[in-house]
Write a protein that holds these residues in place. Structure first.
Motif, PDB file in Angstrom:
ATOM      1  N   LEU A  79       1.770   6.822  -6.697  1.00  0.00           N
ATOM      2  CA  LEU A  79       0.628   7.607  -7.159  1.00  0.00           C
ATOM      3  C   LEU A  79       0.813   9.080  -6.841  1.00  0.00           C
ATOM      4  O   LEU A  79       0.416   9.949  -7.624  1.00  0.00           O
ATOM      5  CB  LEU A  79      -0.665   7.101  -6.524  1.00  0.00           C
ATOM      6  CG  LEU A  79      -1.276   5.898  -7.214  1.00  0.00           C
ATOM      7  CD1 LEU A  79      -2.575   5.518  -6.544  1.00  0.00           C
ATOM      8  CD2 LEU A  79      -1.519   6.200  -8.688  1.00  0.00           C
ATOM      9  N   ASN A 120       0.600  11.885  -9.559  1.00  0.00           N
ATOM     10  CA  ASN A 120      -0.305  13.019  -9.388  1.00  0.00           C
ATOM     11  C   ASN A 120       0.436  14.323  -9.626  1.00  0.00           C
ATOM     12  O   ASN A 120      -0.055  15.233 -10.301  1.00  0.00           O
ATOM     13  CB  ASN A 120      -0.879  12.987  -7.966  1.00  0.00           C
ATOM     14  CG  ASN A 120      -1.953  14.022  -7.760  1.00  0.00           C
ATOM     15  OD1 ASN A 120      -2.794  14.215  -8.633  1.00  0.00           O
ATOM     16  ND2 ASN A 120      -1.912  14.699  -6.644  1.00  0.00           N
ATOM     17  N   THR A 138     -31.624  12.044 -22.091  1.00  0.00           N
ATOM     18  CA  THR A 138     -31.678  10.834 -22.900  1.00  0.00           C
ATOM     19  C   THR A 138     -30.991  11.032 -24.248  1.00  0.00           C
ATOM     20  O   THR A 138     -31.317  11.971 -24.966  1.00  0.00           O
ATOM     21  CB  THR A 138     -33.151  10.465 -23.173  1.00  0.00           C
ATOM     22  OG1 THR A 138     -33.888  10.665 -21.979  1.00  0.00           O
ATOM     23  CG2 THR A 138     -33.279   9.035 -23.636  1.00  0.00           C
ATOM     24  N   PRO A 139     -30.039  10.139 -24.608  1.00  0.00           N
ATOM     25  CA  PRO A 139     -29.407  10.271 -25.929  1.00  0.00           C
ATOM     26  C   PRO A 139     -30.467  10.207 -27.024  1.00  0.00           C
ATOM     27  O   PRO A 139     -31.390   9.400 -26.950  1.00  0.00           O
ATOM     28  CB  PRO A 139     -28.482   9.059 -26.014  1.00  0.00           C
ATOM     29  CG  PRO A 139     -28.313   8.580 -24.613  1.00  0.00           C
ATOM     30  CD  PRO A 139     -29.542   8.987 -23.862  1.00  0.00           C
ATOM     31  N   GLY A 140     -30.346  11.060 -28.015  1.00  0.00           N
ATOM     32  CA  GLY A 140     -31.272  11.027 -29.147  1.00  0.00           C
ATOM     33  C   GLY A 140     -32.545  11.811 -28.925  1.00  0.00           C
ATOM     34  O   GLY A 140     -33.243  12.134 -29.874  1.00  0.00           O
ATOM     35  N   LEU A 141     -32.886  12.113 -27.669  1.00  0.00           N
ATOM     36  CA  LEU A 141     -34.081  12.923 -27.408  1.00  0.00           C
ATOM     37  C   LEU A 141     -33.673  14.204 -26.699  1.00  0.00           C
ATOM     38  O   LEU A 141     -33.382  15.214 -27.312  1.00  0.00           O
ATOM     39  CB  LEU A 141     -35.105  12.135 -26.569  1.00  0.00           C
ATOM     40  CG  LEU A 141     -35.750  10.929 -27.242  1.00  0.00           C
ATOM     41  CD1 LEU A 141     -36.612  10.160 -26.255  1.00  0.00           C
ATOM     42  CD2 LEU A 141     -36.609  11.377 -28.413  1.00  0.00           C
ATOM     43  N   ALA A 199      -5.529  21.161 -19.462  1.00  0.00           N
ATOM     44  CA  ALA A 199      -6.657  20.600 -20.215  1.00  0.00           C
ATOM     45  C   ALA A 199      -7.972  21.203 -19.743  1.00  0.00           C
ATOM     46  O   ALA A 199      -8.851  21.526 -20.537  1.00  0.00           O
ATOM     47  CB  ALA A 199      -6.688  19.079 -20.064  1.00  0.00           C
ATOM     48  N   ARG A 200      -8.090  21.369 -18.393  1.00  0.00           N
ATOM     49  CA  ARG A 200      -9.321  21.962 -17.861  1.00  0.00           C
ATOM     50  C   ARG A 200      -9.467  23.398 -18.342  1.00  0.00           C
ATOM     51  O   ARG A 200     -10.550  23.836 -18.704  1.00  0.00           O
ATOM     52  CB  ARG A 200      -9.289  21.944 -16.328  1.00  0.00           C
ATOM     53  CG  ARG A 200      -9.602  20.572 -15.784  1.00  0.00           C
ATOM     54  CD  ARG A 200      -9.715  20.605 -14.284  1.00  0.00           C
ATOM     55  NE  ARG A 200      -9.928  19.259 -13.772  1.00  0.00           N
ATOM     56  CZ  ARG A 200      -9.660  18.889 -12.536  1.00  0.00           C
ATOM     57  NH1 ARG A 200      -9.179  19.738 -11.681  1.00  0.00           N
ATOM     58  NH2 ARG A 200      -9.896  17.650 -12.153  1.00  0.00           N
ATOM     59  N   PRO A 210      -0.559  19.147 -16.767  1.00  0.00           N
ATOM     60  CA  PRO A 210      -1.376  18.867 -17.959  1.00  0.00           C
ATOM     61  C   PRO A 210      -2.865  18.867 -17.661  1.00  0.00           C
ATOM     62  O   PRO A 210      -3.658  19.326 -18.493  1.00  0.00           O
ATOM     63  CB  PRO A 210      -0.917  17.470 -18.389  1.00  0.00           C
ATOM     64  CG  PRO A 210       0.401  17.274 -17.768  1.00  0.00           C
ATOM     65  CD  PRO A 210       0.475  18.133 -16.556  1.00  0.00           C
ATOM     66  N   ILE A 211      -3.255  18.389 -16.466  1.00  0.00           N
ATOM     67  CA  ILE A 211      -4.686  18.351 -16.145  1.00  0.00           C
ATOM     68  C   ILE A 211      -5.227  19.766 -16.021  1.00  0.00           C
ATOM     69  O   ILE A 211      -6.293  20.093 -16.570  1.00  0.00           O
ATOM     70  CB  ILE A 211      -4.935  17.535 -14.853  1.00  0.00           C
ATOM     71  CG1 ILE A 211      -4.716  16.053 -15.138  1.00  0.00           C
ATOM     72  CG2 ILE A 211      -6.344  17.765 -14.329  1.00  0.00           C
ATOM     73  CD1 ILE A 211      -4.823  15.168 -13.932  1.00  0.00           C
ATOM     74  N   ALA A 230     -10.524  23.554 -21.956  1.00  0.00           N
ATOM     75  CA  ALA A 230     -11.950  23.270 -22.134  1.00  0.00           C
ATOM     76  C   ALA A 230     -12.783  24.489 -21.765  1.00  0.00           C
ATOM     77  O   ALA A 230     -13.748  24.836 -22.454  1.00  0.00           O
ATOM     78  CB  ALA A 230     -12.355  22.066 -21.292  1.00  0.00           C
ATOM     79  N   LEU A 289       3.149  14.743 -11.401  1.00  0.00           N
ATOM     80  CA  LEU A 289       3.559  14.885 -12.795  1.00  0.00           C
ATOM     81  C   LEU A 289       2.399  15.266 -13.714  1.00  0.00           C
ATOM     82  O   LEU A 289       2.587  15.961 -14.705  1.00  0.00           O
ATOM     83  CB  LEU A 289       4.197  13.579 -13.293  1.00  0.00           C
ATOM     84  CG  LEU A 289       5.564  13.247 -12.684  1.00  0.00           C
ATOM     85  CD1 LEU A 289       6.044  11.893 -13.167  1.00  0.00           C
ATOM     86  CD2 LEU A 289       6.581  14.321 -13.037  1.00  0.00           C
ATOM     87  N   THR A 290       1.191  14.785 -13.390  1.00  0.00           N
ATOM     88  CA  THR A 290       0.059  15.052 -14.289  1.00  0.00           C
ATOM     89  C   THR A 290      -0.708  16.302 -13.885  1.00  0.00           C
ATOM     90  O   THR A 290      -1.640  16.698 -14.575  1.00  0.00           O
ATOM     91  CB  THR A 290      -0.924  13.870 -14.322  1.00  0.00           C
ATOM     92  OG1 THR A 290      -1.266  13.538 -12.982  1.00  0.00           O
ATOM     93  CG2 THR A 290      -0.338  12.674 -15.027  1.00  0.00           C
ATOM     94  N   ALA A 316       0.829  -1.204   0.000  1.00  0.00           N
ATOM     95  CA  ALA A 316       0.000   0.000   0.000  1.00  0.00           C
ATOM     96  C   ALA A 316       0.866   1.257   0.000  1.00  0.00           C
ATOM     97  O   ALA A 316       0.599   2.209  -0.734  1.00  0.00           O
ATOM     98  CB  ALA A 316      -0.929  -0.005   1.202  1.00  0.00           C
ATOM     99  N   THR A 344       2.538   1.754  -3.477  1.00  0.00           N
ATOM    100  CA  THR A 344       1.545   2.217  -4.454  1.00  0.00           C
ATOM    101  C   THR A 344       1.203   3.676  -4.198  1.00  0.00           C
ATOM    102  O   THR A 344       1.133   4.492  -5.116  1.00  0.00           O
ATOM    103  CB  THR A 344       0.276   1.348  -4.379  1.00  0.00           C
ATOM    104  OG1 THR A 344       0.664  -0.011  -4.342  1.00  0.00           O
ATOM    105  CG2 THR A 344      -0.624   1.581  -5.565  1.00  0.00           C
TER     106      THR A 344
END
Lengths: 230, 194
Positions: free
Chosen positions: B22, B26, B120-123, B36-37, B32-33, B40, B28-29, B15, B18
């Motif tokens: 992580l 976290n 709903t997709p399509g509606l 990216a936000r 970029p996160i 957008a 390192l990214t 644990a 890991t």
């Protein structure tokens, strides 16, 4: 050990989706389009290959009693990594897949391969197993995604095919079950057809065979109905 | 006893390792996160705001109304207030619908964009269609009676078979505009920190 055999078994004979029916949650939830299916499949494959590698490497260090928690920690670690990478470098795909990325942790296919394969085999062959199974999973998701996107939205990988009135239901939740059921049926039919052509018996995999079950009468009457052929 | 200790050590080490890896991932990214936000957000702002030469996401005005925080993105051109963008939400058919609304200096809607929805997709999901959202462009924020479905004597044609979703978008736009107009002077007067 035959590496080639381990690589291709995931595509058809032991396909995680159509044969082992593992990982049904992402399978039914995200396969509304080819793109989503492919993204989910590749993300799962990445986690599967990484988890298989690490678990095979440390398989002799982990005591049997705590192996499952250890596997889950390793898998969860890689899933979180994928989640971070996707958000940083594929923002819109991350938005489309949403909660189903973190949920790769509980995909039984990945824990299943760790338990059934990586924890008992050396690193090299475990990586091959991960690639093969991941490819099978991705293939399954893409086929389902294509099937549902085509029927439900009239497009294929985002390209409009001029279908006037798509069957909207196919991209809604019930469509997932319908598509999966139809494809499973087709796949079994193909297997049976091939077996008959090669004049072999088609033995249903024992766990999917309902002959041993007596809950419905189908199990008992089936032998008589097809003249004892199967 | 010895075995129990071994189990504890193996699990703890797994644990901890890991977790450490992580934490590194976290870190390192993180950049970029954030990028990216921001990309957008800028993409949406670019779409809904009239022509501007400032950085609206770096000059935000935040107003607290009760428990809620409302963020406004003012647009300027040559230092003059040119409009503002803000988000607003309303309950749709499948869940909350978040809309970004951009207005010009005369309080007319420049454009709107549906940011998040669970329709709903399509509606209901067709509320993201430009054929629907385009109808809001040009409506005067000071005449909120026009910002209604045709059924309610407004100018907005609802998406076929998705009245609830269409109504939710209208409601979100209407509510957002009311808050904006109430604090308009404060938003247009605030100069950026840059």
């Amino acid at each position: 050990m035959n590496a080639y055999k381990e690589l291709i078994k995931g595509l058809w004979r032991e396909n995680p989706i159509f044969r082992m029916l593992l990982g049904m949650c992402p399978t039914l939830a995200v396969t509304t389009s080819v793109q989503n299916g492919l993204g989910m499949g590749l993300a799962s494959t990445f986690v599967l290959v990484c988890a298989n590698t690490v678990i095979a490497a440390i398989r002799n260090l982990i005591p049997g009693k705590v192996r499952i928690p250890c596997f889950i920690i390793i898998i969860a670690g890689f899933v979180t990594l994928v989640d971070l990478l996707l958000e940083g470098y594929a923002y819109s795909l991350h938005g489309d897949l949403g909660i189903f990325i973190p949920l790769i942790v509980v995909n039984c296919m990945i824990l299943g391969r760790a338990e059934a394969f990586a924890s008992k085999h050396p690193i090299g062959i475990s990586i091959i197993d991960g690639i093969g199974m991941g490819a099978g999973f991705t293939l399954g998701l893409v086929v389902l995604g294509a099937f549902r996107e085509l029927l439900g939205n009239g497009t294929l990988a985002g390209i409009a095919l001029g279908i006037e009135q798509p069957i909207l239901m196919m991209i809604l939740p019930p469509g997932g079950f319908l598509a999966l059921g139809l494809l499973l049926g087709l796949m079994n039919h193909a297997d049976r057809y091939m077996a008959r052509r090669n004049r072999r018996d088609y033995p249903a995999p024992p766990e999917f065979d309902c002959r041993h079950c007596v809950i419905c009468s189908w199990g008992g009457s089936r032998k008589a109905a097809d003249g004892g052929k199967s | 006893m010895k075995e129990t200790l071994r189990l504890i050590i193996v699990l703890t080490v797994t644990a901890a390792l890991t977790g450490a890896l992580l934490a590194l991932a976290n870190k390192l990214t993180e950049e970029p996160i954030q990028a990216a936000r921001r990309a957008a957000l800028l993409d949406s702002l670019q779409l809904v705001l009239p022509d501007h030469d400032n950085e609206p996401d770096r000059e935000t005005v935040t107003i607290d109304i009760g428990e809620q925080q409302h963020t406004f993105y003012p647009a300027r051109r040559d230092g003059e207030f040119a409009g503002a963008a803000f988000t607003s939400s309303a309950q749709g058919y499948g869940g909350s619908i978040t809309v970004m609304i951009g207005v010009d200096a005369d309080d007319r809607i420049h454009a709107i964009r549906v940011l998040n929805h669970l329709e709903t997709p399509g509606l209901g999901a067709n509320i993201t269609n430009p054929n629907f959202t385009g109808q809001f462009a040009g409506l005067d924020g000071r005449h909120p009676d026009r910002i209604n479905l045709v059924r309610d004597h407004g100018d907005i044609q609802a998406v076929t078979a998705a009245t609830v979703s269409s109504e939710a978008v209208v409601k979100a736009v209407d509510q957002g505009l009311k808050i904006y107009l109430a604090y308009r002077d404060q938003i247009s007067a605030t100069h950026g920190t840059e």
